[in-house]
Structures are given as structure tokens and as C-alpha cells.
Scaffold this motif. Sequence first.
Motif, PDB file in Angstrom:
ATOM      1  N   ALA A  29      -9.695   9.389  -8.425  1.00 37.59           N
ATOM      2  CA  ALA A  29      -8.507   8.595  -8.751  1.00 37.59           C
ATOM      3  C   ALA A  29      -7.591   8.484  -7.544  1.00 37.59           C
ATOM      4  O   ALA A  29      -7.030   7.413  -7.272  1.00 37.59           O
ATOM      5  CB  ALA A  29      -7.761   9.224  -9.924  1.00 37.59           C
ATOM      6  N   SER A  30      -7.444   9.572  -6.796  1.00 32.99           N
ATOM      7  CA  SER A  30      -6.580   9.564  -5.608  1.00 32.99           C
ATOM      8  C   SER A  30      -7.156   8.667  -4.525  1.00 32.99           C
ATOM      9  O   SER A  30      -6.430   7.905  -3.878  1.00 32.99           O
ATOM     10  CB  SER A  30      -6.410  10.994  -5.078  1.00 32.99           C
ATOM     11  OG  SER A  30      -5.911  11.858  -6.065  1.00 32.99           O
ATOM     12  N   VAL A  31      -8.466   8.752  -4.330  1.00 34.22           N
ATOM     13  CA  VAL A  31      -9.121   7.925  -3.310  1.00 34.22           C
ATOM     14  C   VAL A  31      -8.987   6.448  -3.657  1.00 34.22           C
ATOM     15  O   VAL A  31      -8.683   5.615  -2.789  1.00 34.22           O
ATOM     16  CB  VAL A  31     -10.610   8.321  -3.175  1.00 34.22           C
ATOM     17  CG1 VAL A  31     -11.366   7.297  -2.331  1.00 34.22           C
ATOM     18  CG2 VAL A  31     -10.736   9.710  -2.570  1.00 34.22           C
ATOM     19  N   GLN A  32      -9.190   6.104  -4.927  1.00 35.25           N
ATOM     20  CA  GLN A  32      -9.087   4.703  -5.345  1.00 35.25           C
ATOM     21  C   GLN A  32      -7.669   4.170  -5.132  1.00 35.25           C
ATOM     22  O   GLN A  32      -7.484   3.014  -4.753  1.00 35.25           O
ATOM     23  CB  GLN A  32      -9.492   4.551  -6.808  1.00 35.25           C
ATOM     24  CG  GLN A  32     -10.963   4.819  -7.075  1.00 35.25           C
ATOM     25  CD  GLN A  32     -11.859   3.925  -6.223  1.00 35.25           C
ATOM     26  OE1 GLN A  32     -12.603   4.399  -5.367  1.00 35.25           O
ATOM     27  NE2 GLN A  32     -11.785   2.626  -6.448  1.00 35.25           N
ATOM     28  N   GLU A  33      -6.654   5.005  -5.370  1.00 34.71           N
ATOM     29  CA  GLU A  33      -5.275   4.586  -5.159  1.00 34.71           C
ATOM     30  C   GLU A  33      -5.018   4.285  -3.685  1.00 34.71           C
ATOM     31  O   GLU A  33      -4.417   3.263  -3.345  1.00 34.71           O
ATOM     32  CB  GLU A  33      -4.320   5.668  -5.665  1.00 34.71           C
ATOM     33  CG  GLU A  33      -2.865   5.506  -5.251  1.00 34.71           C
ATOM     34  CD  GLU A  33      -2.167   4.311  -5.880  1.00 34.71           C
ATOM     35  OE1 GLU A  33      -0.965   4.122  -5.598  1.00 34.71           O
ATOM     36  OE2 GLU A  33      -2.811   3.569  -6.655  1.00 34.71           O
ATOM     37  N   VAL A  34      -5.483   5.152  -2.801  1.00 37.84           N
ATOM     38  CA  VAL A  34      -5.262   4.929  -1.368  1.00 37.84           C
ATOM     39  C   VAL A  34      -6.024   3.694  -0.899  1.00 37.84           C
ATOM     40  O   VAL A  34      -5.528   2.915  -0.081  1.00 37.84           O
ATOM     41  CB  VAL A  34      -5.665   6.165  -0.550  1.00 37.84           C
ATOM     42  CG1 VAL A  34      -5.479   5.900   0.952  1.00 37.84           C
ATOM     43  CG2 VAL A  34      -4.831   7.370  -0.971  1.00 37.84           C
ATOM     44  N   LYS A  35      -7.212   3.488  -1.436  1.00 39.28           N
ATOM     45  CA  LYS A  35      -7.979   2.290  -1.078  1.00 39.28           C
ATOM     46  C   LYS A  35      -7.240   1.024  -1.493  1.00 39.28           C
ATOM     47  O   LYS A  35      -7.294   0.001  -0.800  1.00 39.28           O
ATOM     48  CB  LYS A  35      -9.368   2.341  -1.730  1.00 39.28           C
ATOM     49  CG  LYS A  35     -10.332   3.296  -1.041  1.00 39.28           C
ATOM     50  CD  LYS A  35     -11.714   3.228  -1.679  1.00 39.28           C
ATOM     51  CE  LYS A  35     -12.712   4.101  -0.923  1.00 39.28           C
ATOM     52  NZ  LYS A  35     -14.063   4.056  -1.537  1.00 39.28           N
ATOM     53  N   GLN A  36      -6.558   1.088  -2.635  1.00 34.10           N
ATOM     54  CA  GLN A  36      -5.775  -0.077  -3.060  1.00 34.10           C
ATOM     55  C   GLN A  36      -4.605  -0.318  -2.115  1.00 34.10           C
ATOM     56  O   GLN A  36      -4.282  -1.459  -1.781  1.00 34.10           O
ATOM     57  CB  GLN A  36      -5.269   0.121  -4.484  1.00 34.10           C
ATOM     58  CG  GLN A  36      -4.469  -1.064  -5.009  1.00 34.10           C
ATOM     59  CD  GLN A  36      -4.245  -1.017  -6.497  1.00 34.10           C
ATOM     60  OE1 GLN A  36      -4.866  -1.729  -7.264  1.00 34.10           O
ATOM     61  NE2 GLN A  36      -3.333  -0.171  -6.935  1.00 34.10           N
ATOM     62  N   LEU A  37      -3.957   0.752  -1.669  1.00 33.43           N
ATOM     63  CA  LEU A  37      -2.874   0.613  -0.698  1.00 33.43           C
ATOM     64  C   LEU A  37      -3.394  -0.022   0.595  1.00 33.43           C
ATOM     65  O   LEU A  37      -2.722  -0.864   1.204  1.00 33.43           O
ATOM     66  CB  LEU A  37      -2.258   1.981  -0.401  1.00 33.43           C
ATOM     67  CG  LEU A  37      -1.511   2.660  -1.548  1.00 33.43           C
ATOM     68  CD1 LEU A  37      -1.158   4.086  -1.185  1.00 33.43           C
ATOM     69  CD2 LEU A  37      -0.266   1.889  -1.917  1.00 33.43           C
ATOM     70  N   ILE A  38      -4.583   0.382   1.003  1.00 35.32           N
ATOM     71  CA  ILE A  38      -5.189  -0.197   2.210  1.00 35.32           C
ATOM     72  C   ILE A  38      -5.494  -1.673   1.990  1.00 35.32           C
ATOM     73  O   ILE A  38      -5.279  -2.514   2.873  1.00 35.32           O
ATOM     74  CB  ILE A  38      -6.467   0.584   2.581  1.00 35.32           C
ATOM     75  CG1 ILE A  38      -6.113   2.023   2.985  1.00 35.32           C
ATOM     76  CG2 ILE A  38      -7.220  -0.114   3.702  1.00 35.32           C
ATOM     77  CD1 ILE A  38      -7.318   2.931   3.173  1.00 35.32           C
ATOM     78  N   LYS A  39      -5.995  -1.995   0.801  1.00 32.15           N
ATOM     79  CA  LYS A  39      -6.325  -3.388   0.464  1.00 32.15           C
ATOM     80  C   LYS A  39      -5.121  -4.307   0.628  1.00 32.15           C
ATOM     81  O   LYS A  39      -5.240  -5.437   1.110  1.00 32.15           O
ATOM     82  CB  LYS A  39      -6.842  -3.445  -0.978  1.00 32.15           C
ATOM     83  CG  LYS A  39      -7.048  -4.844  -1.532  1.00 32.15           C
ATOM     84  CD  LYS A  39      -7.460  -4.795  -3.001  1.00 32.15           C
ATOM     85  CE  LYS A  39      -7.505  -6.186  -3.616  1.00 32.15           C
ATOM     86  NZ  LYS A  39      -7.867  -6.141  -5.065  1.00 32.15           N
ATOM     87  N   TYR A  40      -3.938  -3.818   0.246  1.00 31.15           N
ATOM     88  CA  TYR A  40      -2.724  -4.626   0.333  1.00 31.15           C
ATOM     89  C   TYR A  40      -1.951  -4.386   1.630  1.00 31.15           C
ATOM     90  O   TYR A  40      -0.801  -4.812   1.746  1.00 31.15           O
ATOM     91  CB  TYR A  40      -1.825  -4.348  -0.878  1.00 31.15           C
ATOM     92  CG  TYR A  40      -2.324  -5.015  -2.141  1.00 31.15           C
ATOM     93  CD1 TYR A  40      -2.015  -6.344  -2.427  1.00 31.15           C
ATOM     94  CD2 TYR A  40      -3.133  -4.325  -3.038  1.00 31.15           C
ATOM     95  CE1 TYR A  40      -2.475  -6.956  -3.567  1.00 31.15           C
ATOM     96  CE2 TYR A  40      -3.614  -4.941  -4.193  1.00 31.15           C
ATOM     97  CZ  TYR A  40      -3.280  -6.249  -4.446  1.00 31.15           C
ATOM     98  OH  TYR A  40      -3.740  -6.868  -5.585  1.00 31.15           O
ATOM     99  N   ASN A  41      -2.595  -3.720   2.593  1.00 37.82           N
ATOM    100  CA  ASN A  41      -1.976  -3.480   3.902  1.00 37.82           C
ATOM    101  C   ASN A  41      -0.585  -2.864   3.731  1.00 37.82           C
ATOM    102  O   ASN A  41       0.408  -3.316   4.295  1.00 37.82           O
ATOM    103  CB  ASN A  41      -1.877  -4.793   4.685  1.00 37.82           C
ATOM    104  CG  ASN A  41      -1.554  -4.581   6.154  1.00 37.82           C
ATOM    105  OD1 ASN A  41      -1.939  -3.560   6.738  1.00 37.82           O
ATOM    106  ND2 ASN A  41      -0.839  -5.514   6.751  1.00 37.82           N
ATOM    107  N   SER A  42      -0.520  -1.803   2.927  1.00 31.55           N
ATOM    108  CA  SER A  42       0.766  -1.217   2.550  1.00 31.55           C
ATOM    109  C   SER A  42       1.316  -0.231   3.563  1.00 31.55           C
ATOM    110  O   SER A  42       2.499   0.092   3.528  1.00 31.55           O
ATOM    111  CB  SER A  42       0.640  -0.504   1.195  1.00 31.55           C
ATOM    112  OG  SER A  42       0.379  -1.445   0.176  1.00 31.55           O
ATOM    113  N   PHE A  43       0.468   0.269   4.448  1.00 34.31           N
ATOM    114  CA  PHE A  43       0.959   1.261   5.403  1.00 34.31           C
ATOM    115  C   PHE A  43       0.130   1.248   6.681  1.00 34.31           C
ATOM    116  O   PHE A  43      -0.988   0.719   6.728  1.00 34.31           O
ATOM    117  CB  PHE A  43       0.948   2.661   4.790  1.00 34.31           C
ATOM    118  CG  PHE A  43      -0.432   3.188   4.472  1.00 34.31           C
ATOM    119  CD1 PHE A  43      -1.203   3.826   5.446  1.00 34.31           C
ATOM    120  CD2 PHE A  43      -0.963   3.064   3.201  1.00 34.31           C
ATOM    121  CE1 PHE A  43      -2.471   4.308   5.161  1.00 34.31           C
ATOM    122  CE2 PHE A  43      -2.231   3.543   2.900  1.00 34.31           C
ATOM    123  CZ  PHE A  43      -2.987   4.172   3.886  1.00 34.31           C
TER     124      PHE A  43
END
Length: 335
Positions: A29-43
Motif C-alpha cells: 500500500a505504501s509503495v503504491q501511494e508513492v508510485k502515484q505521487l511519482i505519476k503526478y510529478n508531486s515531488f
Amino acid sequence: CARSVDQHEQPQSLKQAFARPDAQAYVHASVQEVKQLIKYNSFKRMKRTDMPNDARPLPTRFVFTDKTDEKGNLLRKKGRLVARGDIQGKFGEEIDTYSPTASNTAIRSMVALAVQRRWRLNQGDVEAAYLHTQNKERTLITFPKGFGRVAKELGWGDYSEGDGALLLTYLYGMKQSGREWYFKVRGKLLLIGFEYLPTDPCVMVRKVKGEIGEVLLFHVDDFIHTSESDAIWHKFVKECREHGINIEDMGKPRKFLGLYFEEIKNGWRLHLEPYIYEVLKKFKLEGLSVAHQPAPMSRLEQEGQPLEEEFKKLYRPLIGVALWIACVLRGPDIG
């Protein structure tokens, strides 16, 4: 089927999550959340040693929830990386936080309009709403303790405890996130011909030849839409996606802002039955007898005894829940 976990039983840190028998589900669940942040270029990742000496990065933490089906069976664990917005502003910086929210009256009025005109009701959900925003400040964050295991799964071989990132979007938990998202989505809706009501900024309408042809009500990432046909709704979803708002079509509404939607003959029924049954079970009150309204007028004449502290802890949340139910359902009057 696997049992879902009540929110108060969820782990409060990565250390707690990874110490559980189902630790791998929390890692995923944690990995999927970070991958989503990467997908939206969040950081943009940043080593702690590369941050300015006087930097005050915001700490972050993971909030875990269970995604369940309509019967309460566990579908998956969901993790969300949230910033510690509670410590924002402690160093004198000014932060605009006000963001309009949909009212219970607006929801009822919209459903009444749909029933009166025999219009269709549809619901949509925006994926990662706050990640559609653009961070206007230079905000640094640090990843939570125990993040090393997640970083390893992501292939971040150079990660060290205390590393963080420069935020390019706003995160959940930040004080200004809701405000920035509201103006973002409102701007997109204005571009495709909607206009908001001065009396309720979360209700927007689109007119056709001077007459209202669509009504939209939104609260953060949840949308309720009504119009003459489903084709108009599908056109709206397509327009939003073309303008960068990724709406998932959820079909007929089932639940919105805590209210349950049930389609009945010639209309809709809004209720809180599943929630009320859950409350009765939680407080062990399933055996209560039915009381009809209006209640008979009576007066308590016998003087009672003050509640002990243990019962106060039970009584106070129960009264709060009862008042909230009465407010949402517009009665009965619990005074």
C-alpha cells in the motif's frame, strides 16, 4: 474473506505496520501511494544533506485505511502519505486555508431538482485530487521513520533515513491543499462553461439557451451531477479528462458525504441506515425498542446521580453521534 480493520485499529506508524503479520500488505500500500505521487510529478527527491541548514521540512506520515466491498469484506489496504499540516504556521508564516464545502441543504436541493425534472443522477470521483495542484511555495518534506523498506521496494538504493523531497504539488494534510484544489477545479469547470452559484460555491450549473441544463455539486474529490440524460454526464466526464481532471465514472450515486443514496420508484431516498446500525452495534444498543415521533411530552422529576467518568466517556460520543444524525437527517429534534 479477509476481515477489514476498524480505523482506530489501523497502525499509526510504519514501524507498527511492518510489525504486523500482514506487514507485506502495508508495504504494498505504501509503495503504491508513492508510485502515484511519482505519476503526478508531486515531488523531487532531495537528500537531507542537500537541504539548506535553516530548512524546516514538514514531517510526513502514512495513514492507512481498508478498502471494502458493500458487504464489508476487505479488498485491499490503502496508504496515503500526508504532511504534518498541524505544525504549519508555527514560525509566523501566513497561510490561506479557507475552502468552500458542500452543504447538506445543497445535496437535498439538487436531488429534489433531479426528481422534480426526472433527470439522471450520476457520481464521479477524482483520483488523487490534491495532486492536481501546483505548489506555489518552496515546501520541503521528510519521509517518515521506517521508510527505508518502502524505498528499497521502489529501487531507491541511495535512500538514507531523514531524506526527503521538494514538493511540486500540495499533499493531503497540508492546510492550503483544500483551498488550492477548489480553485483549480473551479477554474477548469469555468473553462468548459459552468458557473458557480454565489450562494453556494460548490454548486455549479451549465446553461443551454439560457436554461439550466446541468447541475454539479462537488466536495473535494467527490462529484454529483444531474442532467436530462446519461449522455450529458458522459460528455462532462470526457471534457474534464481533456482538461486534466481525471474523473472516474461511478454510475448512480450510492454514498456522498456520509449520506446513502437509494433509488426508489419515482425518486431517491437519502438515509443513514448502515451508519446507524454500526453506531448501535458499537455502543451495544441493538436491542433498543422503536420510538415514534413526535415523542410524547414528559418531564423528568426524579433526581438522578452524576455519571461516573467511565460512563461519561461513553455518553459524550454517543450524544455527539445522535446530534450529527439528527442534523444530517433534518430531525428528529434531539434537544
